[in-house]
Design a protein around this motif. Structure first.
Motif, PDB file in Angstrom:
ATOM      1  N   THR A   1      87.704 -60.786  52.721  1.00  7.13           N
ATOM      2  CA  THR A   1      86.859 -60.347  51.606  1.00  7.13           C
ATOM      3  C   THR A   1      85.399 -60.213  52.021  1.00  7.13           C
ATOM      4  O   THR A   1      84.620 -59.558  51.325  1.00  7.13           O
TER       5      THR A   1
ATOM      6  N   TYR B   1      86.801 -54.423  53.069  1.00  4.61           N
ATOM      7  CA  TYR B   1      87.095 -54.883  51.708  1.00  4.61           C
ATOM      8  C   TYR B   1      86.072 -54.300  50.726  1.00  4.61           C
ATOM      9  O   TYR B   1      86.431 -53.810  49.653  1.00  4.61           O
ATOM     10  N   LYS B   2      84.809 -54.335  51.102  1.00  7.06           N
ATOM     11  CA  LYS B   2      83.742 -53.824  50.238  1.00  7.06           C
ATOM     12  C   LYS B   2      83.873 -52.315  50.022  1.00  7.06           C
ATOM     13  O   LYS B   2      83.598 -51.805  48.938  1.00  7.06           O
TER      14      LYS B   2
ATOM     15  N   GLU C   1      86.571 -51.774  47.513  1.00 11.07           N
ATOM     16  CA  GLU C   1      86.067 -52.062  46.157  1.00 11.07           C
ATOM     17  C   GLU C   1      85.335 -50.850  45.588  1.00 11.07           C
ATOM     18  O   GLU C   1      85.484 -50.523  44.415  1.00 11.07           O
ATOM     19  N   LYS C   2      84.534 -50.183  46.411  1.00  9.96           N
ATOM     20  CA  LYS C   2      83.733 -49.047  45.953  1.00  9.96           C
ATOM     21  C   LYS C   2      84.554 -47.775  45.796  1.00  9.96           C
ATOM     22  O   LYS C   2      84.306 -46.976  44.893  1.00  9.96           O
TER      23      LYS C   2
ATOM     24  N   PRO D   1      88.668 -46.858  46.288  1.00 10.68           N
ATOM     25  CA  PRO D   1      89.984 -47.359  46.676  1.00 10.68           C
ATOM     26  C   PRO D   1      90.893 -46.347  47.371  1.00 10.68           C
ATOM     27  O   PRO D   1      92.022 -46.680  47.722  1.00 10.68           O
TER      28      PRO D   1
ATOM     29  N   LEU E   1      93.309 -53.980  44.807  1.00 10.78           N
ATOM     30  CA  LEU E   1      92.982 -55.316  45.314  1.00 10.78           C
ATOM     31  C   LEU E   1      93.626 -56.379  44.445  1.00 10.78           C
ATOM     32  O   LEU E   1      93.655 -56.261  43.222  1.00 10.78           O
TER      33      LEU E   1
ATOM     34  N   ASN F   1      93.829 -60.534  43.643  1.00  9.27           N
ATOM     35  CA  ASN F   1      93.214 -61.849  43.794  1.00  9.27           C
ATOM     36  C   ASN F   1      94.262 -62.894  43.419  1.00  9.27           C
ATOM     37  O   ASN F   1      94.379 -63.278  42.259  1.00  9.27           O
TER      38      ASN F   1
END
Length: 133
Positions: A48, A53-54, A57-58, A60, A81, A83
């Protein structure tokens, strides 16, 4: 499930595949080696704390490719993603050296699977088979 297992088996045979993400307006590609089926999903993982990963997030939209016997596999879709600490632990348990590194540094493994995905088994000129899931 049989289709997911075929895709996973292809990755396992090649032992290395490449994940492409989008970083701003530029593609970023990196080698991956981990995949895991849990339930009806094929999961992949990255730290993460990593740019990968970032980027997911922005944006996909991702693509995975690997070269195997008689052709190659292209898998693309939208990364979702997840969790789930128990699922991340299970994933790390399959990779003892990674688990040790993550645990010793306090890193967290982020998992994702692809939604609205397409897997294409290809040769140099054609799509031999396309699977949507």
């Amino acid at each position: 499930m049989a289709d997911l297992q075929r895709i996973k088996d292809y990755f396992d045979k090649t032992q290395l595949f490449y994940l492409a993400t989008v970083d701003g307006d530029k593609p970023k590609c990196r080698p991956f080696g981990f995949s895991m089926i849990e339930g009806d999903k094929l999961y992949f993982g990255t730290g993460t704390y990593k740019d990968c990963y970032k980027q997911i997030e922005k944006n996909p939209n991702v693509e995975i490719a690997c070269l195997g016997e008689g052709g190659w596999l292209r898998l693309y879709g939208r990364a979702h993603l997840v969790n789930d600490e128990a699922l991340s632990r299970k994933a790390l348990d399959t990779m003892p050296s990674v688990k040790e590194a993550y645990d010793s540094k306090g890193y967290k493994l982020g998992l994702f699977y692809l939604e609205n995905a397409t897997a294409e088994f290809r040769d140099a000129f054609t799509v031999k088979e396309s699977i949507k899931f």
